[in-house]
Design an enzyme around this catalytic site. Structure first.
Site, PDB file in Angstrom:
ATOM      1  CG  ASP A  31      39.138  18.276  -1.473  1.00 47.75           C
ATOM      2  OD1 ASP A  31      38.855  18.585  -2.414  1.00 47.75           O
ATOM      3  OD2 ASP A  31      39.039  17.068  -1.809  1.00 47.75           O
ATOM      4  CE  LYS A  46      39.561  18.582  -5.035  1.00 45.98           C
ATOM      5  NZ  LYS A  46      38.873  17.729  -5.262  1.00 45.98           N
ATOM      6  CD  GLU A  58      32.946  16.697  -3.557  1.00 44.77           C
ATOM      7  OE1 GLU A  58      31.252  16.249  -3.487  1.00 44.77           O
ATOM      8  OE2 GLU A  58      34.418  16.367  -3.771  1.00 44.77           O
ATOM      9  CG  ASP A 111      37.008  15.337   0.945  1.00 46.40           C
ATOM     10  OD1 ASP A 111      36.784  14.837  -0.400  1.00 46.40           O
ATOM     11  OD2 ASP A 111      35.625  15.873   0.981  1.00 46.40           O
ATOM     12  CB  SER A 112      40.267  11.237  -0.781  1.00 45.96           C
ATOM     13  OG  SER A 112      41.755  11.580  -0.900  1.00 45.96           O
ATOM     14  CD  GLU A 124      36.028  12.058  -8.737  1.00 44.10           C
ATOM     15  OE1 GLU A 124      36.642  12.763  -7.842  1.00 44.10           O
ATOM     16  OE2 GLU A 124      36.239  10.989  -7.945  1.00 44.10           O
TER      17      GLU A 124
END
Ligand SMILES: Nc1nc(=O)c2c([nH]1)NC[C@@H]1CN(c3ccc(C(=O)N[C@@H](CCC(=O)O)C(=O)O)cc3)CN21
Ligand SMILES: CC(C)C(=O)C(=O)O
Ligand SMILES: [Mg+2]
Length: 273
Positions: free
Chosen positions: A92, A122, A124, A53-54, A191
């Site tokens: 993500d 993925k 978070e 999502d970067s 991270e």
């Protein structure tokens, strides 16, 4: 007659991820958001590609990852899917698509899985998201956890600083990592946490821990491709190693083209019909 395509030799699967950890072979992972970059990364032999999502920052120019939509990440993921032959494709789940309503989370995870050809998603978050993560795994979707600095929670923490600095935060992180493994995650991204803590977590888990700003004693590394290519000299936290300076190389190429157009050096007679 076989109805399934023959398995490509050496195709990276979530099972191979586990084997690589058992054999102490480090796992390499990079981000990609488009076909051309993904093709080069796959060609170079990188084990896994993350459609991060970067993309919100790198592709769209937002300050945070929060605005990225399900449709936007799926567009990037489909582009990357068409390029990969060997690397595992991880995508993500964007902000808000997996956030404490397991029914909705499974629906969103299923949408991404069906429409992109992702091999894993993925997510978070730790303990708070266990019900969502368990349901997604139960639906047949491999999940990579993401702990430590979770950029989607930037406003909750007020920045991108080092995580798990206090004993209390470190204990929560260790507990979250263990719970994610027990929930059935095949791997965890860790991270921007102290290297000694990351090492302790990696050695205590059976599933591979992929670090970014988490030191060397983990099971693999992930970076944003644009960062390691040096495409934005303004973003260079110390966990990024710049393998080249594409900002300079590309800017020079663009400026030279500009000059050649102005001077009518380009196109030459050989470049015309
Ligand atoms: N290009 C890019 N690379 C990334 O690694 C990345 C993104 N974008 N977007 C989503 C998240 C955000 N990430 C980040 C963002 C900032 C820092 C960071 O270290 N920033 C500052 C220090 C901030 C602070 O201490 O408060 C720095 O040193 O540049 C680290 C990871 C990681 N992800
Ligand atoms: C930095 C990596 C781990 C990521 O989540 C992303 O690129 O979105
Ligand atoms: Mg991300």
């Amino acid at each position: 007659m076989s109805i399934s395509k023959p398995q490509r030799v050496n195709k990276v699967t979530v099972q191979l991820f586990q084997k690589m950890k058992q054999h102490k072979e480090k796992i390499s992972m990079l981000t990609a958001y488009d076909f051309t970059m993904a093709k080069l990364i796959d060609q170079a032999g990188i084990d896994a590609v993350l459609v991060g999502d970067s993309a919100a920052n790198v592709m769209a120019g937002y300050d945070t990852t929060i605005p990225l939509t399900l449709e936007e990440i799926m567009y990037h993921a489909r582009s990357v899917r068409r390029a990969l032959k060997r690397a595992l494709l991880v995508v993500d789940m964007p902000f808000g698509s997996c956030s404490g309503n397991p029914y909705k989370s499974v629906e969103n995870a299923t949408t991404i899985f069906k429409n992109t050809g992702a091999e894993a998603l993925k997510i978070e978050g730790g303990e708070e998201l266990l019900p969502d993560i368990k349901k997604i795994i139960a639906a047949g979707i491999p999940v990579m956890g993401h702990l430590g600095l979770m950029p989607q929670s930037v406003h909750k923490y007020g920045g991108f600083g080092l995580r798990a600095k206090t004993d209390q935060e470190a204990e929560k992180l260790k507990r979250d990592a263990r719970l994610l493994e027990e929930a059935g995650c095949f791997s965890i991204t860790l991270e921007k946490v102290p290297a000694t803590l990351a090492a302790e977590i990696a050695s205590s888990l059976r599933i591979p821990v992929i670090g970014i700003g988490a030191g060397n004693e983990v099971d693999g590394q992930v970076l944003v491709s644009h960062d390691m290519l040096g495409m934005n000299q303004e973003f260079s936290p110390k966990f990024v190693r710049q393998y080249t300076n594409l900002e300079e190389i590309m800017t020079n190429a663009f400026a030279t083209y500009h000059r050649d157009v102005k001077s009518q050096d380009f196109p030459s007679a050989e470049e015309a019909y």
